[in-house]
Design a protein around this motif. Structure first.
Motif, PDB file in Angstrom:
ATOM      1  N   LEU A 144      59.916  32.018  62.536  1.00  0.00           N
ATOM      2  CA  LEU A 144      58.537  31.292  62.951  1.00  0.00           C
ATOM      3  C   LEU A 144      58.014  32.018  64.307  1.00  0.00           C
ATOM      4  CD1 LEU A 144      56.915  28.769  62.200  1.00  0.00           C
ATOM      5  CD2 LEU A 144      58.345  27.517  63.903  1.00  0.00           C
ATOM      6  N   ALA A 145      59.103  32.284  65.258  1.00  0.00           N
ATOM      7  CA  ALA A 145      58.807  33.185  66.503  1.00  0.00           C
ATOM      8  C   ALA A 145      58.364  34.563  66.103  1.00  0.00           C
ATOM      9  CB  ALA A 145      60.123  33.184  67.303  1.00  0.00           C
ATOM     10  N   GLY A 146      59.060  35.280  65.235  1.00  0.00           N
ATOM     11  CA  GLY A 146      58.355  36.523  64.763  1.00  0.00           C
ATOM     12  C   GLY A 146      57.161  36.538  64.377  1.00  0.00           C
ATOM     13  N   ARG A 147      56.546  35.335  63.722  1.00  0.00           N
ATOM     14  CA  ARG A 147      55.033  35.120  62.956  1.00  0.00           C
ATOM     15  C   ARG A 147      54.424  35.061  64.381  1.00  0.00           C
ATOM     16  NH1 ARG A 147      55.028  30.318  59.630  1.00  0.00           N
ATOM     17  NH2 ARG A 147      56.855  31.215  58.775  1.00  0.00           N
ATOM     18  N   GLY A 148      54.762  34.434  65.337  1.00  0.00           N
ATOM     19  CA  GLY A 148      53.964  34.337  66.335  1.00  0.00           C
ATOM     20  C   GLY A 148      53.618  35.557  67.294  1.00  0.00           C
ATOM     21  N   LEU A 149      54.788  36.461  67.212  1.00  0.00           N
ATOM     22  CA  LEU A 149      54.687  37.949  67.896  1.00  0.00           C
ATOM     23  C   LEU A 149      53.951  38.937  66.963  1.00  0.00           C
ATOM     24  CD1 LEU A 149      58.199  37.677  69.529  1.00  0.00           C
ATOM     25  CD2 LEU A 149      56.116  37.288  70.675  1.00  0.00           C
ATOM     26  N   GLY A 150      54.092  38.547  65.679  1.00  0.00           N
ATOM     27  CA  GLY A 150      53.390  39.710  64.922  1.00  0.00           C
ATOM     28  C   GLY A 150      54.730  40.294  64.312  1.00  0.00           C
ATOM     29  N   TYR A 151      54.409  41.393  63.428  1.00  0.00           N
ATOM     30  CA  TYR A 151      55.681  42.015  62.594  1.00  0.00           C
ATOM     31  C   TYR A 151      56.076  43.377  63.342  1.00  0.00           C
ATOM     32  CZ  TYR A 151      54.473  38.547  59.395  1.00  0.00           C
ATOM     33  OH  TYR A 151      54.123  37.572  58.723  1.00  0.00           O
ATOM     34  N   THR A 152      55.722  43.689  64.417  1.00  0.00           N
ATOM     35  CA  THR A 152      56.310  44.912  65.131  1.00  0.00           C
ATOM     36  C   THR A 152      56.284  44.612  66.634  1.00  0.00           C
ATOM     37  OG1 THR A 152      53.899  45.933  65.209  1.00  0.00           O
ATOM     38  CG2 THR A 152      55.106  46.576  63.314  1.00  0.00           C
TER      39      THR A 152
END
Length: 663
Positions: free
Chosen positions: A124-132
């Motif tokens: 979920l946190a990664g989705r908020g930050l984007g994938y790179t």
């Protein structure tokens, strides 16, 4: 719906009558409505009872040892009245701030389409930050650390829980002392052996037993509180502050024991996907929290009246005639707590495998109706070996208490950091609110973590070592897969070029060939080998890749993507969530809606089987630890479950084509 896992039960809405006027009288229900209403109540009651049994097993057995350890291992803290009130105040406010405030009310809002846990939160946190980007890499590292710490916690919880329950026999007589370790080992051995049969039948007993357990906890504590009502002063946080002010060093040491009261708090969030928010929250406020607080305060009242009772304070709450029944009930509760942790390890292992953090492993579904009930043989026997080793080496719950807590507090701190990212990026909180709320919670977590770091020499090294090993394995697997992918696809022939060159000149044979590949833009090695040796192509060729998304489950409508490449070639992407078991034949069946129909008797699956060998010239240039990591990856790759089994492809329809890759 596949993307709508266990949802919270919702009460029927009350509203205006059909004619627009407010209803003033109850309208009689039809037979169907009454049956549906009764079924809804039964479903809600069932979820509530199951949540009590599964979610709260770990935190529910903490009263067995928390107060005792606060004075036996708190750096010189004596069981006088002021210290008892101070420790009780710390325990109470830890339950309120960390468990109630942080997990029950706040972090449980951060659900990944209904699922919880450190990996779901990291996704979920990664989705908020984007994938790179560097922040996304930081989230990945945090999730790896959290997974390692959870496995360390999963190793210690069964050992300390069962040992602490069996040690209750020593309260009656020391005759049982030589038999504590063998009896605890036998119970744990039986617990792990029955995992092969699934937890469905045992799970039916979880709820009622834990309901009885929390009721008994509350009643035992209430009796003592009535006798020493002054113990309720500990509800005032000033007693905790006074303990810290009077002896900061002892108070700081005591946090290492106080944290035992909140171990298992992270299970509230991890098990949210199985039960929903409502049952977990309702059970916490109406049964679990009152039962725990009453019991802790009852133990404190007993110690205030008799400081010598601290050694067996929990079991001395019971009258002499109830001692053995209490030991039996405590043993059942600890078995349930252990079972809940073991099941959670299986569940997280599956998530880690799906997300590419661990090698493929055999996973058996042990229930025809409950999708979450799985059994992972490799993890089961590894846990059993580790748990039995801990019991025989540490030999008492007091010794194990020194090892307990570091993994939990580290995991809690990681959860706070990840939840802060979610609140800022997805909930759109202001920077000030995010820092104020999660900064405060993180400060509490770091205090607990700092206190537990002091226990590293006396046993705290154990979960840390487990976490480091798990992290190293995950890091090795991830890095190795990146290198292997480059070897497989870096210089591979573009698919479009291959189709143009061979489709017209080659001989086509009847049937369908499905080539499993990780890159739809290049030609799989299996196809090149097949074409090279047989000089023929099937009439219909499908290149298929399985993609695991950062959501628990993928909607059936979004499962399949089909692209026609022309000249009898098709590209298929099958998407699964990290809580789902990939099933390739079932996914191919869903291609019907895209105009692609499969007859399994006319379909062959071609799967590449790579054998990795060390490239010696390259290995000599690497640092020693990198060379060791390279050998570890090759070993992990060799032990990985075959794609045929993992993707549930019928073995009699599979052709495996091997290739050797210098790694």
């Amino acid at each position: 719906m596949a993307d709508d896992p266990k949802t919270e039960p919702v009460a029927p809405e009350e509203g205006p009558a059909v004619d627009g006027t407010e209803a003033t009288e109850a309208v009689p229900e039809s037979d169907g409505q009454a049956e549906a209403h009764a079924h809804s109540k039964q479903t809600r009651a069932g979820l509530l009872l199951a949540a009590i049994g599964v979610v709260y097993g770990d935190i529910g057995t903490s009263p067995l040892y928390t107060i005792r350890e606060a004075f036996s291992a708190a750096g010189g803290l004596s069981p006088d009245i002021d210290s008892v009130l101070g420790v009780l105040s710390l325990v109470f406010w830890s339950l309120i701030v960390v468990v109630t405030g942080k997990y029950v009310l706040l972090i449980m809002r951060a659900d990944n389409k209904g699922e919880g846990g450190v990996l779901a939160l990291a996704a979920l946190a990664g989705r908020g930050l984007g994938y790179t980007g560097p922040m996304r890499a930081t989230v990945t590292v945090l999730s790896m650390c959290g997974l390692g710490l959870f496995f360390g916690d999963g190793l210690i919880t069964p050992a300390i829980s069962v040992l602490s329950a069996v040690e209750g026999l020593n309260t009656a007589t020391e005759v049982f002392q030589p038999y504590v370790v063998p009896l605890a080992s036998a119970i744990l051995l039986a617990l792990f052996v029955i995992q092969t049969r699934g937890t469905g039948s045992v799970g039916k007993l979880f709820g009622p037993v834990m309901l009885l357990w929390f009721t008994v906890l509350g009643l035992l504590g209430l009796v003592q509180i009535i006798q020493v009502p002054s113990v309720l002063k500990a509800l005032d946080p000033r007693y905790a502050a006074a303990l810290v002010a009077d002896d900061p060093a002892a108070a700081f040491f005591s946090l290492g024991a106080v944290v035992l009261a909140i171990t298992g708090g992270e299970a509230l969030y991890a098990d949210m996907g199985h039960f929903g928010r409502w049952p977990i929250r309702f059970a916490w406020f109406t049964l679990v929290l009152p039962g725990l607080v009453l019991n802790y305060f009852g133990q404190g009242a007993l110690v205030m009246a008799d400081p010598g009772a601290i050694e067996h304070v929990f079991f001395l709450l019971a009258p002499s005639w109830a001692l053995y029944p209490l030991v039996i009930l405590a043993t059942l509760a600890t078995i349930i707590a252990s079972q809940a942790v073991i099941s959670a390890v299986f569940s997280l292992t599956r998530q880690a495998v799906q997300l590419g953090l661990l090698p493929r492993m055999e996973m058996r579904h042990t229930s025809a109706t409950e999708e979450g009930q799985i059994y992972v043989p490799r993890m089961n026997w590894a846990l059993l070996a580790g748990v039995l080793l801990l019991v025989t080496e540490f030999r008492s719950s007091t010794n194990l208490a020194s090892a307990y807590g570091l993994a939990v507090t580290g995991d809690m701190a990681i959860s706070a950091l990840l939840a802060a990212i979610v609140s800022r990026r997805l909930w759109q909180w202001s920077r000030f609110t995010t820092v104020a709320v999660f900064g405060s919670l993180l400060a509490v977590d770091l205090c607990f973590l700092g206190s537990n770091i002091l226990k590293i020499p006396s046993g705290g090294w154990l979960p840390l070592l487990v976490a480091i090993i798990v992290y190293f394995i995950i890091d090795t697997w991830r890095r190795g897969r990146i290198v292997l992918r480059q070897e497989l696809y870096g210089d591979a022939l573009p698919l479009a070029l291959f189709i143009d060159q061979v489709s017209g000149a080659s001989t086509r044979v009847p049937g369908t060939a499905v080539y499993m590949t990780g890159n739809l833009n290049t030609v799989p090695n299996a196809l090149l080998h097949n074409f090279k040796h047989n000089q023929v192509l099937h009439q219909r060729i499908v290149f298929m890749t399985v993609a695991v998304e950062d959501v628990p489950r993928v909607a059936e409508s979004e499962r399949i993507e089909v692209e026609r490449a022309g000249k009898g070639f098709f590209l298929v992407v099958a998407r699964f969530g990290f809580m789902e078991a990939p099933n390739v034949p079932r996914a191919l069946h869903q291609c019907r809606s895209h105009g692609l129909v499969f007859d399994m008797m006319q379909t062959s699956f071609f799967v590449g089987r790579e054998t990795l060998v060390v490239r010696r010239a390259r290995a000599k240039r690497l640092p020693f630890w990198r060379r060791w990591q390279e050998h570890l990856f090759i070993a992990l790759w060799g032990a990985s479950l075959s794609a045929t089994t993992f993707f549930q492809i019928p073995p009699n329809r599979v052709v495996e084509l091997g290739t050797q890759i210098e790694f």
